[in-house]
Enzyme design. Structure first.
Site, PDB file in Angstrom:
ATOM      1  CB  SER A 128      -0.898   0.003   1.242  1.00  0.00           C
ATOM      2  OG  SER A 128      -1.520   1.257   1.435  1.00  0.00           O
ATOM      3  CE1 TYR A 153      -4.296  -1.985   4.875  1.00  0.00           C
ATOM      4  CE2 TYR A 153      -3.623   0.244   4.305  1.00  0.00           C
ATOM      5  CZ  TYR A 153      -3.995  -1.035   3.919  1.00  0.00           C
ATOM      6  OH  TYR A 153      -4.065  -1.356   2.588  1.00  0.00           O
TER       7      TYR A 153
END
Length: 334
Positions: A128, A153
Site C-alpha cells: 500500500s 494498517y
C-alpha cells in the site's frame, strides 16, 4: 492458460483482477472469507458474477485458518499466487487492531508458508502507498526509506514487505510487492471517500471533508491497477533483482517492489468538484481537520514500473469518476 490463486477474490480489486484473468483464459481459484467489514451483499454480488464463469472455483476461507490454508495449497496446484486479501482501512485500525494482526500478519504468514511448500512460479502481493507514512519527499519512490508508518494498517503492510523478502531470500520464492495508490472504480468499496460522497450527495446529505479538502491523493483507476498486476505477474523477478528494497541493499533474493499509482495527485476538493459535475448536484461540505492516521499527500513514482513492464496508469480522474457514477446509478437503480 495458468492456475492462479487470487485471495480477496470477492473484494474490489480481487473481483476485477479475477474477471481479467478469466477473460484471458486462465483458471482462477478465488479465496475470500466474506467478512462483514463492509456490506457483504456487495461482495456476494461480485462473487455471483465470477461463479457464473467457467474456469472459476471459490473457497470461503479465512486467511488466519492455518490448517485450511495449508490444505488448500496441498490440494490445488497453483502456478501463480496473487495475494490481495487483507484487513483494509486506516481509520478502522484505530478501533480494531487485532483484525489487522489476524489477517495481515498471521494470514500473510500462512500464505507465505503455503508458497514455501508449493512449486509456485511467482507470488505477487498487495502492499500500500500507506507504507510511505510521514515521508515528505515526493513523488514517493520504492527507493525511499519507509520506516515511519502513521497507522497500524500501514505498519502491517510494511511488515508484509519485510516478511515476503525474508521468505524470498530463504526459500528462493520469486516475489513482487505492489504499493497501490488510492484505487477507485466500479464495484467500489462502500467505506471509501468517493463512494461515501456519492451516496451522501444523492441523498442530499452533507459530506465530511477532512483536512479542509487540501489533502492530495494519487487516485488510480481500478482497470489501470489490474493491467499493472497482470503485467507484473508475468515479469518474474530473478535473483539479485531486489536492489530497490532499500538504499544500499545487498539482497540477492528474487524480490521486487513497484508503485502502482496514477502519478498525478489531485486535491480532495477537485475530486469533489468532478463528482458534483458527474452527478449534476452540489455537495454540502462539512469541513474538518485531518484525521489520525491520514497523510497529507500520496504521489507515486512509477519509473520502475514503466521501465520493467512498459506501463503506467493513465486514466484521467474525470473519466474514472464518470465510470464509477454510471456503475453506482446502475447498481443501486438511482
Amino acid at each position: 492458460m495458468v492456475n492462479v490463486l487470487v485471495t480477496g477474490a470477492a473484494g474490489f480489486i480481487g473481483y476485477h483482477l479475477s474477471q481479467r484473468l478469466l477473460a484471458q483464459g486462465d483458471t482462477v481459484i478465488g479465496l475470500d472469507n466474506l467478512n462483514a467489514y463492509y456490506d457483504v451483499s456487495l461482495k456476494q454480488a461480485r462473487l455471483a458474477q465470477l461463479e457464473n464463469q467457467p474456469g472459476f472455483r471459490f473457497y470461503k476461507l479465512d486467511l488466519a485458518d492455518r490448517e485450511g490454508i495449508a490444505q488448500l495449497f496441498a490440494q490445488e496446484s497453483f502456478e501463480f499466487v496473487i495475494h490481495l486479501a487483507a484487513q483494509a482501512g486506516v481509520r478502522y485500525s484505530l478501533k480494531n487492531p487485532y483484525a489487522y494482526v489476524d489477517s495481515n500478519l498471521v494470514g500473510f504468514t500462512n500464505i507465505l508458508e503455503g508458497c514455501r511448500h508449493s512449486d509456485i512460479k511467482h507470488l505477487v502481493f498487495a502492499s500500500s502507498s500507506s507504507v510511505y507514512g510521514a515521508n515528505t519527499k515526493v513523488p514517493f519512490s520504492v527507493q525511499d526509506n519507509v520506516d515511519s508508518p502513521v497507522s497500524l494498517y500501514a505498519a502491517t503492510k510494511k511488515a508484509n514487505e519485510l516478511m515476503a523478502h525474508a521468505y524470498s531470500h530463504l526459500y528462493n520464492i520469486p516475489t513482487t510487492g505492489l504499493r497501490f495508490f488510492t484505487v477507485y472504480g466500479s464495484w467500489y468499496r462502500p467505506d471509501m471517500a468517493l463512494f461515501l460522497f456519492t451516496k451522501a450527495i444523492l441523498a442530499e446529505q452533507p459530506i465530511n471533508v477532512f483536512n479542509y479538502g487540501r489533502m492530495q491523493r494519487d487516485f488510480t483507476y481500478v482497470d489501470d491497477v489490474v493491467e499493472g498486476v497482470v503485467r507484473v505477474m508475468g515479469k518474474i523477478p530473478p535473483p539479485k533483482a531486489s536492489g530497490n528494497t532499500s538504499p544500499g541493499s545487498r539482497s540477492s533474493a528474487p524480490y521486487k517492489l513497484y508503485n502502482i499509482g496514477n502519478n498525478q495527485p489531485i486535491e480532495l476538493l477537485q475530486l469533489i468538484e468532478t463528482l458534483e459535475q458527474c452527478l449534476g448536484k452540489t455537495a454540502v461540505k462539512n469541513m474538518l481537520p485531518m484525521q489520525p492516521g491520514d497523510v497529507p499527500i500520496t504521489y507515486a513514482d512509477v519509473d520502475d514500473l514503466m521501465q520493467d513492464v512498459g506501463f503506467k496508469p493513465n486514466t484521467p480522474i474525470e473519466v474514472g469518476v464518470e465510470r464509477f457514477v454510471q456503475w453506482y446509478r446502475s447498481y443501486y437503480n438511482i
